[in-house]
Design a protein around this motif. Structure first.
Motif, mmCIF file in Angstrom:
data_model
loop_
_atom_site.group_PDB
_atom_site.id
_atom_site.type_symbol
_atom_site.label_atom_id
_atom_site.label_comp_id
_atom_site.label_asym_id
_atom_site.label_seq_id
_atom_site.Cartn_x
_atom_site.Cartn_y
_atom_site.Cartn_z
ATOM 1 N N GLU A 132 10.131 -6.499 22.264
ATOM 2 C CA GLU A 132 11.432 -7.096 22.003
ATOM 3 C C GLU A 132 11.395 -8.038 20.809
ATOM 4 O O GLU A 132 12.414 -8.330 20.211
ATOM 5 C CB GLU A 132 11.921 -7.853 23.232
ATOM 6 C CG GLU A 132 12.193 -6.946 24.412
ATOM 7 C CD GLU A 132 12.595 -7.728 25.643
ATOM 8 O OE1 GLU A 132 12.858 -8.940 25.538
ATOM 9 O OE2 GLU A 132 12.646 -7.120 26.712
ATOM 10 N N GLU B 127 6.416 -8.871 26.812
ATOM 11 C CA GLU B 127 7.627 -8.253 26.280
ATOM 12 C C GLU B 127 7.571 -8.252 24.764
ATOM 13 O O GLU B 127 8.559 -8.496 24.073
ATOM 14 C CB GLU B 127 8.854 -8.997 26.794
ATOM 15 C CG GLU B 127 8.982 -8.904 28.303
ATOM 16 C CD GLU B 127 10.132 -9.713 28.842
ATOM 17 O OE1 GLU B 127 10.888 -10.314 28.048
ATOM 18 O OE2 GLU B 127 10.277 -9.750 30.065
ATOM 19 N N THR C 293 0.725 -5.310 26.310
ATOM 20 C CA THR C 293 1.667 -4.492 27.073
ATOM 21 C C THR C 293 1.170 -4.299 28.499
ATOM 22 O O THR C 293 1.942 -4.401 29.458
ATOM 23 C CB THR C 293 1.886 -3.131 26.381
ATOM 24 O OG1 THR C 293 2.385 -3.371 25.059
ATOM 25 C CG2 THR C 293 2.873 -2.273 27.146
#
Length: 86
Positions: free
Chosen positions: A64, A61, A56
């Motif tokens: 997602e 990402e 992160t």
């Protein structure tokens, strides 16, 4: 196959929890179980949390692509667990 049906996959003689999603026709695998098998870590949940934090911070990402489903733990209770498909 029932959407809530659970199966155990075996990889390198270790169990990987998984759940079949009938609508999407996909298996979802426990990331904690995969981390344990691939790293040999005695604390796969801590390893995975540290890795998520690092990814992160690097701008990944990841959130997602990762979901959570209730999977049965060794104590027989169901807990939300990070899962991913292949």
């Amino acid at each position: 196959m029932n959407q809530n049906q659970k199966k155990i996959a075996i990889f390198k003689q270790q169990k990987i929890r998984r759940v079949w999603d009938e609508e999407k026709e996909l298996w979802y695998f426990s990331i904690i179980d995969i981390v344990k098998v691939l790293t040999g870590s005695s604390r796969p949940r801590k390893y995975w949390n540290d890795l998520k934090t690092q990814l992160t911070q690097e701008g990944s990402e990841l959130s997602e692509k990762i979901g959570q489903l209730k999977l049965e733990a060794s104590d027989g209770k169901k807990y939300l667990t990070d899962v991913a498909d292949t």
